[in-house]
Design an enzyme around this catalytic site. Structure first.
Site, PDB file in Angstrom:
ATOM      1  N   TRP A   1      -1.797  56.637   9.220  1.00  0.00           N
ATOM      2  CA  TRP A   1      -0.465  57.180   9.529  1.00  0.00           C
ATOM      3  C   TRP A   1       0.212  57.703   8.275  1.00  0.00           C
ATOM      4  CZ3 TRP A   1       0.666  57.986  14.445  1.00  0.00           C
ATOM      5  CH2 TRP A   1       0.121  57.142  15.427  1.00  0.00           C
TER       6      TRP A   1
ATOM      7  N   LEU B   1     -25.644  53.765  26.358  1.00  0.00           N
ATOM      8  CA  LEU B   1     -25.151  53.478  25.003  1.00  0.00           C
ATOM      9  C   LEU B   1     -23.675  53.125  25.096  1.00  0.00           C
ATOM     10  CD1 LEU B   1     -25.660  53.912  21.760  1.00  0.00           C
ATOM     11  CD2 LEU B   1     -24.414  56.017  22.131  1.00  0.00           C
TER      12      LEU B   1
ATOM     13  N   HIS C   1     -12.229  67.566  10.127  1.00  0.00           N
ATOM     14  CA  HIS C   1     -12.243  66.577  11.214  1.00  0.00           C
ATOM     15  C   HIS C   1     -12.860  67.192  12.475  1.00  0.00           C
ATOM     16  CE1 HIS C   1     -10.115  63.993   8.581  1.00  0.00           C
ATOM     17  NE2 HIS C   1      -8.952  64.593   8.691  1.00  0.00           N
TER      18      HIS C   1
ATOM     19  N   ASP D   1     -16.697  59.137   6.657  1.00  0.00           N
ATOM     20  CA  ASP D   1     -15.845  59.622   5.562  1.00  0.00           C
ATOM     21  C   ASP D   1     -16.392  60.941   5.002  1.00  0.00           C
ATOM     22  OD1 ASP D   1     -13.758  59.556   3.800  1.00  0.00           O
ATOM     23  OD2 ASP D   1     -14.648  58.072   2.466  1.00  0.00           O
TER      24      ASP D   1
ATOM     25  N   ARG E   1      -7.887  70.560   5.950  1.00  0.00           N
ATOM     26  CA  ARG E   1      -8.605  69.295   6.155  1.00  0.00           C
ATOM     27  C   ARG E   1      -8.952  69.060   7.619  1.00  0.00           C
ATOM     28  NH1 ARG E   1      -8.588  65.403   2.424  1.00  0.00           N
ATOM     29  NH2 ARG E   1      -8.486  63.834   4.061  1.00  0.00           N
TER      30      ARG E   1
ATOM     31  N   GLU F   1      -3.969  52.619   8.537  1.00  0.00           N
ATOM     32  CA  GLU F   1      -3.345  53.165   7.324  1.00  0.00           C
ATOM     33  C   GLU F   1      -3.291  54.700   7.339  1.00  0.00           C
ATOM     34  OE1 GLU F   1      -5.894  50.783   7.185  1.00  0.00           O
ATOM     35  OE2 GLU F   1      -4.392  49.202   7.020  1.00  0.00           O
TER      36      GLU F   1
ATOM     37  N   GLY G   1     -12.523  65.635   4.839  1.00  0.00           N
ATOM     38  CA  GLY G   1     -11.551  66.389   4.039  1.00  0.00           C
ATOM     39  C   GLY G   1     -12.252  67.169   2.933  1.00  0.00           C
ATOM     40  N   ARG G   2     -13.154  66.502   2.217  1.00  0.00           N
ATOM     41  CA  ARG G   2     -13.855  67.178   1.115  1.00  0.00           C
ATOM     42  C   ARG G   2     -14.750  68.297   1.640  1.00  0.00           C
ATOM     43  NH1 ARG G   2     -16.228  61.947  -1.197  1.00  0.00           N
ATOM     44  NH2 ARG G   2     -15.196  61.145   0.663  1.00  0.00           N
TER      45      ARG G   2
ATOM     46  N   SER H   1     -12.918  49.382   3.627  1.00  0.00           N
ATOM     47  CA  SER H   1     -11.618  49.966   3.988  1.00  0.00           C
ATOM     48  C   SER H   1     -11.063  49.408   5.303  1.00  0.00           C
ATOM     49  CB  SER H   1     -11.716  51.502   4.068  1.00  0.00           C
ATOM     50  OG  SER H   1     -12.074  52.024   2.825  1.00  0.00           O
TER      51      SER H   1
ATOM     52  N   ARG I   1     -17.011  50.858   0.022  1.00  0.00           N
ATOM     53  CA  ARG I   1     -16.099  49.791   0.470  1.00  0.00           C
ATOM     54  C   ARG I   1     -15.959  49.862   1.980  1.00  0.00           C
ATOM     55  NH1 ARG I   1     -12.729  53.076  -2.956  1.00  0.00           N
ATOM     56  NH2 ARG I   1     -11.837  54.768  -1.721  1.00  0.00           N
TER      57      ARG I   1
HETATM   58  C1  FPP Z   1     -12.268  60.272   6.862  1.00  0.00           C
HETATM   59  O1  FPP Z   1     -12.542  61.420   6.099  1.00  0.00           O
HETATM   60  C2  FPP Z   1     -12.214  60.623   8.268  1.00  0.00           C
HETATM   61  C3  FPP Z   1     -11.142  60.444   9.105  1.00  0.00           C
HETATM   62  C4  FPP Z   1      -9.888  59.820   8.653  1.00  0.00           C
HETATM   63  C5  FPP Z   1     -11.171  60.907  10.495  1.00  0.00           C
HETATM   64  C6  FPP Z   1     -12.516  60.763  11.174  1.00  0.00           C
HETATM   65  C7  FPP Z   1     -12.505  61.557  12.407  1.00  0.00           C
HETATM   66  C8  FPP Z   1     -13.568  62.232  12.890  1.00  0.00           C
HETATM   67  C9  FPP Z   1     -14.907  62.211  12.308  1.00  0.00           C
HETATM   68  C10 FPP Z   1     -13.427  63.044  14.096  1.00  0.00           C
HETATM   69  C11 FPP Z   1     -13.567  62.225  15.319  1.00  0.00           C
HETATM   70  C12 FPP Z   1     -12.207  62.098  15.805  1.00  0.00           C
HETATM   71  C13 FPP Z   1     -11.864  61.582  16.966  1.00  0.00           C
HETATM   72  C14 FPP Z   1     -10.472  61.689  17.307  1.00  0.00           C
HETATM   73  C15 FPP Z   1     -12.791  60.919  17.911  1.00  0.00           C
HETATM   74  P1  FPP Z   1     -11.481  61.882   5.027  1.00  0.00           P
HETATM   75  O2  FPP Z   1     -10.504  62.754   5.698  1.00  0.00           O
HETATM   76  O3  FPP Z   1     -10.900  60.687   4.343  1.00  0.00           O
HETATM   77  O4  FPP Z   1     -12.374  62.710   4.035  1.00  0.00           O
HETATM   78  P2  FPP Z   1     -12.200  62.816   2.454  1.00  0.00           P
HETATM   79  O5  FPP Z   1     -12.502  61.442   1.903  1.00  0.00           O
HETATM   80  O6  FPP Z   1     -13.248  63.812   2.080  1.00  0.00           O
HETATM   81  O7  FPP Z   1     -10.813  63.282   2.178  1.00  0.00           O
END
Ligand code: FPP
Length: 245
Positions: free
Chosen positions: A64, A126, A32, A15, A28, A62, A18-19, A184, A182
């Site tokens: 989506w 691994l 990723h 997680d 955002r 979720e 985005g931030r 999630s 959490r």
């Molecule tokens: C949550 O951060 C992260 C995700 C929903 C995507 C995680 C994906 C990757 C780390 C890249 C790897 C991807 C693949 C396809 C293998 P957030 O976007 O909720 O961050 P925020 O809480 O800061 O908004």
């Protein structure tokens, strides 16, 4: 207290992408993309440390509901991972599994996932499970459905065998980056006795040192699996004299 060895299976809620991006005035999806770099570093670090399995949450059932461009950005990123990362992972001895519901994914993605799995099936260094379109509740429901279809009783042992991560031991350590505390909907069944570790570090910044901190925290925990500390060889009762003193 008995010190723990290394976790055999580490699972991560990645997680904070985005931030990480927003703080840099980037879209955002740039977060990723940076998250993929962090994942590559983490896979290498886990293999070097002798961890047997790593499971990561890349896209939840979720997710989506996120803005359309972010969802399509994540789908494109998975395609990019298949094209660019899988050959490297295969050469590094990583056995890949994509865990989650494949209905709703494009035909191109579905065949790419199957090919990546078959190309790496004989690797043993691994096991990397990438949870994509995954939810813990989905997993429990699909396992139960499968047992019903096969006419098997819904017992704990049968459910365990039908779960999407049946090829791995339960995770010893579940890490969540990004500051939230959490699960999630991640590995709800499998994390019954996992040690949980939360860090404020955003996923793109989670490096080898951060992984080592999480492992150190794990090693200092006492795992009792419902038993008492004495039963698992931990705290011994103090002799009476020292209790009085
Ligand atoms: C949550 O951060 C992260 C995700 C929903 C995507 C995680 C994906 C990757 C780390 C890249 C790897 C991807 C693949 C396809 C293998 P957030 O976007 O909720 O961050 P925020 O809480 O800061 O908004």
């Amino acid at each position: 207290m008995k010190a723990q060895g290394l976790p055999r299976h580490v699972a991560i809620v990645m997680d904070g992408n985005g931030r990480w991006a927003t703080r840099r005035f980037l879209p955002r999806v740039a977060g990723h993309r940076q998250g993929v770099e962090s994942l590559r570093r983490c896979v290498r670090a886990c293999a070097e440390r002798g961890i047997e399995a790593l499971t990561v949450f890349a896209f939840s059932s979720e997710n989506w509901n996120r803005p359309k461009d972010e969802v399509s950005g994540l789908m494109d990123l998975l395609l990019l991972v298949l094209q660019r990362e899988v050959p490297r992972l295969a050469a590094d001895g990583v056995q890949l599994h994509f865990v989650g519901d494949r209905t709703g994914l494009s035909a191109r993605l579905v065949s790419g996932l199957a090919k990546a799995e078959s190309d790496t099936a004989s690797n043993t260094r691994l096991v990397l499970n990438i949870c994509f379109n995954y939810g813990g509740r989905w997993d429990i429901a699909q396992a139960a459905e499968r047992l019903v279809r096969e006419g098997l009783p819904i017992t704990e042992v049968n459910l365990n065998r039908a779960m999407a991560l049946a090829h791995c031991p339960d995770p010893d350590l579940v890490i969540r980056t990004g500051g939230e505390q959490r699960l999630s909907n991640f590995l709800l069944w499998q994390s019954a006795y996992s040690e949980l570790y939360f860090t404020d570090c955003l996923w793109p910044e989670f490096d080898e040192a951060a992984l080592d901190h999480a492992i150190e925290a794990f090693r200092s925990r006492e795992r009792r699996f419902g038993k008492t500390s004495e039963q698992v060889g931990g705290a011994q009762p103090l002799p009476l004299q020292s209790q009085v003193a």
